[in-house]
Write a protein that holds these residues in place. Sequence first.
Motif, PDB file in Angstrom:
ATOM      1  N   ALA A  43      -8.066 -77.123  -7.465  1.00 35.32           N
ATOM      2  CA  ALA A  43      -7.752 -76.011  -8.352  1.00 35.32           C
ATOM      3  C   ALA A  43      -6.438 -75.356  -7.944  1.00 35.32           C
ATOM      4  O   ALA A  43      -6.166 -75.166  -6.755  1.00 35.32           O
ATOM      5  CB  ALA A  43      -8.882 -74.978  -8.325  1.00 35.32           C
ATOM      6  N   ASP A  45      -5.229 -72.389  -7.524  1.00 30.45           N
ATOM      7  CA  ASP A  45      -5.720 -71.010  -7.442  1.00 30.45           C
ATOM      8  C   ASP A  45      -5.143 -70.262  -6.247  1.00 30.45           C
ATOM      9  O   ASP A  45      -5.722 -69.284  -5.775  1.00 30.45           O
ATOM     10  CB  ASP A  45      -7.251 -71.001  -7.385  1.00 30.45           C
ATOM     11  CG  ASP A  45      -7.792 -71.814  -6.211  1.00 30.45           C
ATOM     12  OD1 ASP A  45      -6.981 -72.370  -5.442  1.00 30.45           O
ATOM     13  OD2 ASP A  45      -9.019 -71.907  -6.061  1.00 30.45           O
ATOM     14  N   ASN A  49      -0.948 -68.357  -8.647  1.00 31.42           N
ATOM     15  CA  ASN A  49      -1.414 -69.570  -9.348  1.00 31.42           C
ATOM     16  C   ASN A  49      -0.607 -70.790  -8.907  1.00 31.42           C
ATOM     17  O   ASN A  49      -0.072 -71.548  -9.728  1.00 31.42           O
ATOM     18  CB  ASN A  49      -1.312 -69.391 -10.863  1.00 31.42           C
ATOM     19  CG  ASN A  49      -2.154 -68.250 -11.371  1.00 31.42           C
ATOM     20  OD1 ASN A  49      -3.273 -68.050 -10.914  1.00 31.42           O
ATOM     21  ND2 ASN A  49      -1.607 -67.473 -12.295  1.00 31.42           N
ATOM     22  N   PRO A 125      -3.941 -68.851 -14.587  1.00 29.33           N
ATOM     23  CA  PRO A 125      -4.987 -69.548 -13.819  1.00 29.33           C
ATOM     24  C   PRO A 125      -5.742 -70.564 -14.671  1.00 29.33           C
ATOM     25  O   PRO A 125      -5.536 -70.678 -15.881  1.00 29.33           O
ATOM     26  CB  PRO A 125      -5.903 -68.404 -13.378  1.00 29.33           C
ATOM     27  CG  PRO A 125      -5.718 -67.347 -14.412  1.00 29.33           C
ATOM     28  CD  PRO A 125      -4.290 -67.438 -14.851  1.00 29.33           C
ATOM     29  N   GLY A 126      -6.643 -71.285 -14.003  1.00 32.33           N
ATOM     30  CA  GLY A 126      -7.517 -72.217 -14.712  1.00 32.33           C
ATOM     31  C   GLY A 126      -7.024 -73.645 -14.747  1.00 32.33           C
ATOM     32  O   GLY A 126      -7.593 -74.465 -15.470  1.00 32.33           O
ATOM     33  N   THR A 128      -6.361 -77.372 -13.051  1.00 28.37           N
ATOM     34  CA  THR A 128      -6.945 -78.262 -12.051  1.00 28.37           C
ATOM     35  C   THR A 128      -6.093 -79.522 -11.936  1.00 28.37           C
ATOM     36  O   THR A 128      -5.648 -80.079 -12.952  1.00 28.37           O
ATOM     37  CB  THR A 128      -8.380 -78.655 -12.436  1.00 28.37           C
ATOM     38  OG1 THR A 128      -9.176 -77.479 -12.561  1.00 28.37           O
ATOM     39  CG2 THR A 128      -9.004 -79.556 -11.380  1.00 28.37           C
TER      40      THR A 128
END
Length: 199
Positions: A43, A45, A49, A125-126, A128
């Motif tokens: 991710a 994260d 970000n 964000p979000g 992968t």
Amino acid sequence: MKNAGKWLIILGAAGAIISIVAGVVLAVVGLRPVARMEQDAVAVDGPGNSVEQHFDKGREFTLYTRGANGVYIEDPPKCPVTGPAPLRRIEGSYSSITIGAQSRISFATYRVNQAGTYRIVCDRPGVTIASAVNPLGIMGGIGGGLLALFGGMLGVVMVALGIVLRVVGGRKATPPTGPPAAGSWPGADTPVPTPGPEA
């Protein structure tokens, strides 16, 4: 009928074995990248970000964002990648997959020309990072599972039907046992001469 049952048993058993073996092989080959993708997913994260990730030369990786039913929930994120060398972007690569009960849809796939650590920074964000997955391979894996299931079931039905035909055919072909019924032996209908008076 017995011969028909015999061939049904042979064909059914062979069909079931071939379907199950071929289906399992297709399922494993097709779905293995999905399992690897779930294991290797990273991710984005980190702070801002962002994430730093080492890639070997020749490695292909894909950036995924949240999606639903194979379409983007919102416009794809912007995620510039910096590192030891420019990456080659692979156009036309697209896949949609579910990881950890979350639907993911790809928006960029890259090939690494030089091994090293690369920094990926996204504007939201979000995102992968995971291995590239071929949608045709996934479809082949699902098709393999269906082939093993329905091909095996059809083979079992054919074997069962063949057994029934052999049993029924065997009963009809078995001659009756025991003494013959009255009037059933040769010459039973021929009248027996009555002895006349003695001369």
